[in-house]
Write an enzyme that holds these catalytic residues in place. Structure first.
Site, mmCIF file in Angstrom:
data_model
loop_
_atom_site.group_PDB
_atom_site.id
_atom_site.type_symbol
_atom_site.label_atom_id
_atom_site.label_comp_id
_atom_site.label_asym_id
_atom_site.label_seq_id
_atom_site.Cartn_x
_atom_site.Cartn_y
_atom_site.Cartn_z
ATOM 1 N N HIS A 96 0.826 -1.197 0.000
ATOM 2 C CA HIS A 96 0.000 0.000 0.000
ATOM 3 C C HIS A 96 0.866 1.256 0.000
ATOM 4 C CE1 HIS A 96 1.106 -0.511 4.219
ATOM 5 N NE2 HIS A 96 0.747 0.747 4.452
ATOM 6 N N ASP A 98 0.392 5.072 1.826
ATOM 7 C CA ASP A 98 -0.352 5.475 3.014
ATOM 8 C C ASP A 98 -1.586 6.306 2.671
ATOM 9 O OD1 ASP A 98 1.226 4.185 4.894
ATOM 10 O OD2 ASP A 98 2.621 5.869 5.063
ATOM 11 N N HIS A 252 4.711 0.270 0.155
ATOM 12 C CA HIS A 252 5.526 -0.461 1.118
ATOM 13 C C HIS A 252 4.729 -1.590 1.748
ATOM 14 C CE1 HIS A 252 3.629 2.885 3.337
ATOM 15 N NE2 HIS A 252 3.640 2.096 4.398
ATOM 16 N N ARG A 267 5.613 6.740 13.495
ATOM 17 C CA ARG A 267 5.528 7.326 12.164
ATOM 18 C C ARG A 267 5.021 8.762 12.219
ATOM 19 N NH1 ARG A 267 1.310 4.723 8.171
ATOM 20 N NH2 ARG A 267 -0.001 6.519 8.709
#
Length: 310
Positions: A96, A98, A252, A267
């Site tokens: 995917h 983000d 990723h 993150r």
């Protein structure tokens, strides 16, 4: 001012290791420019031995590269700006980019290792730019005229309700607590490099104008182009690592091969703009308002001073 950064390629089509810098919010402008250039060229860059970084330092460094968003459009109970990536309730073992279910796709993300398993737990990135460049002319012509519907109901939590943990079930409920649906071009023009990239990943529900069966077949064809091994790089995390990736030109995958060991990362996400297709048409909102998540930030915005557009 001379720049002491060393940028070493990690893969032919994606990835580089950057050394010679101690990350934080006090970097010289020339160093920040060099890091930005490395990110645009290599799509994902890795920094070792950043043990001094905490949440505040990570956010401060992120602010030099762009405008931080809130932690997540729907998962808001676990932090304001820094999103915990915690294996107790999330294993993102699916390809995917983000939060593609909102209109304002993030520019980039910064992921910092905190607690790592004794084995496994690596992350793989793929270049959606290289994948587009490798398409034969017939597939390019097709992809450039395709649009896809992305939604947050296509989550990456595996398993049926009777097999997932209570923590995972709680996380999924919060993830789906507000509904988002957006139509994005399958091929967008990168706002800084001008290169063409593919916009796909597991949040895709279907292609506009196609049925579910046709969408599934076409999705597999194009998605498999992105994740060809020569277009990927796999990073084995160490304590003190920080990865930064261009969310507009990559996908990723967090590899869930560490059994029940704890894996905890942090993150920070940077605000981006509206994707635009090769004909200049921007992405379209079908459901959901992401204005609380971030402003739509023009690519040439002054860092720290977002320029809302649209």
């Amino acid at each position: 001012m001379s720049i002491s950064l060393d940028v070493s390629k990690f893969g032919a089509n994606i990835g580089a290791v950057v050394s010679g810098v101690r990350l934080g919010g006090d970097l010289h402008a020339a160093t920040v420019d060099a890091i930005r250039a490395a990110l645009l060229e290599h799509k994902v860059i890795f920094f070792r031995n950043q043990h001094h970084l905490d949440d505040d330092g990570q956010v401060a460094f992120a602010g030099l590269l762009g405008v931080p968003t809130i932690a997540h459009p729907t998962v808001t109970s676990r932090g304001d700006t820094v999103l915990p990536i915690d294996s107790r309730y999330l294993k993102a073992n699916s390809w995917h980019s983000d939060v593609t279910f909102v209109d304002r796709l993030p520019k980039a993300s910064l992921l910092r290792a905190v607690t790592l398993p004794a084995y496994g737990g690596s992350t793989v990135w793929a270049s959606t730019e290289a994948a587009y460049d490798q398409l034969p002319p017939a597939l390019r012509a097709l992809a450039q005229n395709l649009w896809a519907t992305h939604t947050n109901l296509n989550d990456y939590v595996d398993g049926h309700d009777d097999t997932v943990s209570d923590e995972t079930r709680e996380y999924r409920a919060e993830f789906e607590s507000a509904y988002y649906e957006t139509e994005h071009p399958v091929v967008r023009v990168h706002p800084e490099t001008g290169r063409r990239v593919l916009v796909l990943g597991h949040f895709v529900k279907r292609f506009v104008g196609l049925g579910s069966s046709e969408s599934a077949s076409l999705f597999a064809l194009l998605q498999n182009r992105i994740t060809r091994l020569e277009n990927t790089v796999r990073w084995s995390w160490r304590d003190g690592d920080l990865a930064v990736w261009d969310n507009r030109a990559t996908q990723h995958y967090g590899v869930a091969d560490y059994d029940d060991q704890p894996r905890f990362l942090r993150r920070v996400t940077l605000a981006g703009d509206l994707p635009v297709d090769v004909h200049g048409r921007p992405s379209r909102v079908i459901a959901g308002d992401a204005s609380h998540y971030s402003d739509i930030v023009a690519p040439d915005a002054v860092v720290g001073q977002p320029v809302p557009i649209g």
